[in-house]
Design a protein around this motif. Structure first.
Motif, short mmCIF file in Angstrom:
data_model
loop_
_atom_site.label_atom_id
_atom_site.label_comp_id
_atom_site.label_asym_id
_atom_site.label_seq_id
_atom_site.Cartn_x
_atom_site.Cartn_y
_atom_site.Cartn_z
N PRO A 113 0.85 -1.31 0.06
CA PRO A 113 0.04 0.08 -0.01
C PRO A 113 0.83 1.15 -0.05
CG PRO A 113 0.15 -0.94 2.31
CD PRO A 113 0.78 -1.88 1.31
N MET A 114 1.99 1.06 0.15
CA MET A 114 3.04 2.35 0.05
C MET A 114 3.63 2.45 -1.33
SD MET A 114 2.35 2.71 3.35
CE MET A 114 3.44 4.31 3.68
N VAL A 115 3.87 3.75 -1.49
CA VAL A 115 4.60 4.18 -2.74
C VAL A 115 5.75 5.13 -2.36
CG1 VAL A 115 3.06 6.18 -3.07
CG2 VAL A 115 4.56 5.27 -5.21
N SER A 116 6.88 5.00 -2.93
CA SER A 116 8.07 5.70 -2.58
C SER A 116 8.07 7.24 -3.10
CB SER A 116 9.41 5.00 -2.83
OG SER A 116 9.83 5.06 -4.33
N THR A 117 8.95 7.83 -2.56
CA THR A 117 9.04 9.29 -3.14
C THR A 117 9.78 9.09 -4.67
OG1 THR A 117 11.11 9.40 -2.11
CG2 THR A 117 9.28 10.61 -0.85
N GLU A 118 10.81 8.30 -4.93
CA GLU A 118 11.21 8.15 -6.13
C GLU A 118 10.31 7.67 -7.04
OE1 GLU A 118 14.49 7.70 -3.02
OE2 GLU A 118 12.34 6.64 -3.40
N GLN A 119 9.36 6.68 -6.76
CA GLN A 119 8.18 6.12 -7.43
C GLN A 119 7.17 7.34 -8.17
OE1 GLN A 119 7.05 3.02 -4.97
NE2 GLN A 119 7.66 1.63 -6.52
N LEU A 120 6.96 8.28 -6.90
CA LEU A 120 5.84 9.16 -7.18
C LEU A 120 6.44 10.33 -7.98
CD1 LEU A 120 3.18 10.72 -6.66
CD2 LEU A 120 4.14 11.44 -4.48
N ALA A 121 7.73 10.55 -7.62
CA ALA A 121 8.46 11.72 -8.55
C ALA A 121 8.48 11.37 -10.03
CB ALA A 121 9.82 11.98 -7.96
N ALA A 122 8.60 9.97 -10.35
CA ALA A 122 8.77 9.57 -11.70
C ALA A 122 7.44 9.75 -12.44
CB ALA A 122 9.24 8.08 -11.97
N ARG A 123 6.41 9.88 -11.59
CA ARG A 123 4.92 9.82 -12.24
C ARG A 123 4.40 11.04 -12.13
NH1 ARG A 123 0.47 6.33 -12.00
NH2 ARG A 123 0.45 6.74 -14.02
N VAL A 124 4.97 11.99 -11.46
CA VAL A 124 4.05 13.38 -11.36
C VAL A 124 3.63 14.00 -12.64
CG1 VAL A 124 4.44 15.78 -10.64
CG2 VAL A 124 5.17 14.13 -9.03
N GLY A 125 2.61 14.42 -12.92
CA GLY A 125 2.08 14.83 -14.16
C GLY A 125 1.40 13.67 -15.10
N ALA A 126 1.39 12.51 -14.76
CA ALA A 126 0.63 11.62 -15.60
C ALA A 126 -0.71 11.72 -15.30
CB ALA A 126 1.14 10.27 -14.89
N PRO A 127 -1.46 11.47 -16.62
CA PRO A 127 -2.94 11.77 -16.58
C PRO A 127 -3.61 10.87 -15.82
CG PRO A 127 -1.84 10.50 -18.74
CD PRO A 127 -0.84 11.03 -17.88
N ASP A 128 -3.33 9.72 -15.15
CA ASP A 128 -4.06 8.97 -14.35
C ASP A 128 -3.64 9.10 -12.96
OD1 ASP A 128 -1.83 7.54 -14.88
OD2 ASP A 128 -2.54 5.61 -14.90
#
Length: 278
Positions: free
Chosen positions: A4-19
């Motif tokens: 259920p967790m997401v890392s900051t690295e994973q989130l940073a790579a997806r910021v701006g994704a449409p979904d």
């Protein structure tokens, strides 16, 4: 269910994704203004989820779950749909984000996760922030309510009476034992007879991240909790109890329930029993 967790690295790579929809779920028991702090700086693209406003405002209890229709309207207005990947964070590292994660799950969201380490870890790593209050385009959210994730007063009394679920209290140990007063006026000190104590702080590391699975299992075992059996989590008002559910989800138990009224309800009712001591 995946972790259920997401890392900051994973989130940073997806910021701006449409979904992707990022949700700031910061909430404070003291006088700090979470909305103003959000305006001053939040993860790019994040919307603010007001735990007190998106609630059953007709209840005498704090931030109780809203009706599914009201929830769907509120998060739809924030631009969130069922098709989105939802990442929730807070300004403490891991505190109120778990409550909003659990709320989304109870309302039928299948793709909700929590940012590990939250805003503190994001900012410590020098990642960007944005200011202001965005106005995202509205979306449609459908809320098929998952009643099994929620306990009311009769349900938690049944759990305690039958042992059908382990009742686990996430409040600090001193409050559980009745050695420290409750922060809300009018509440008795102590705990529900038969409840087990597992403070949320024991599940979080020094960086504000959820501990790894092995350490979580050890913490549950030390508290006398079997993570493979049904659990009903409780706390002061249903905020930190969701952290118990989050930790159990990391261990594969995704059906832990939260007693929504928690001690704000139980501790206020003089006819209900209270136990003092560890």
């Amino acid at each position: 269910m995946s972790d259920p967790m997401v890392s900051t690295e994973q989130l940073a790579a997806r910021v701006g994704a449409p979904d992707l929809r990022i949700v700031d779920a910061s909430w404070h028991l003291d006088s700090r203004d979470a909305l103003e702090e959000y305006r001053a700086g939040h993860i790019p693209g994040a919307v603010f989820f007001d735990i007190d406003a998106i609630s059953d405002t007709g209840s005498r209890l704090p931030h109780m779950l809203p009706q599914p229709k009201a929830f769907a309207e509120a998060v739809g207005a924030l631009g969130i749909s069922n098709r989105d990947d939802i990442v929730v964070y807070d300004s403490a590292g891991l505190f109120s984000a778990a409550r909003v994660w659990w709320t989304f799950r109870a309302m039928g969201a299948e793709r909700a996760r929590v940012l590990d380490g939250g805003l503190p870890k994001w900012t410590e790593e020098g990642r960007p922030l944005e200011k202001g209050l965005p106005a995202p385009p509205p979306a449609t959210f459908r809320a098929p309510f998952k009643a099994g994730l929620v306990r009311d007063l009769p349900g938690v009394r049944r759990d305690l009476g039958t042992g059908g679920a382990q009742v686990v209290d996430a409040r600090p140990a001193a409050r559980f034992a009745g050695a420290a007063p409750e922060p809300r006026p009018g509440l008795r000190s102590g705990h529900m007879p038969g409840a087990l104590s597992l403070p949320l702080s024991l599940l979080i590391d020094l960086e504000g991240k959820l501990k790894p699975a092995g350490e979580l299992r050890a913490a549950f075992a030390a508290a006398g909790v079997d993570p493979g059996r049904p659990v009903t989590a409780t706390c002061g008002s249903g905020i930190t109890a969701a952290g118990i559910a989050l930790a159990l989800a990391r261990l594969g138990n995704e059906w832990a329930a939260v007693y929504d009224g928690s001690w704000a309800e139980w501790g206020a009712l003089s006819e209900l029993p209270v136990e003092i001591g560890a």
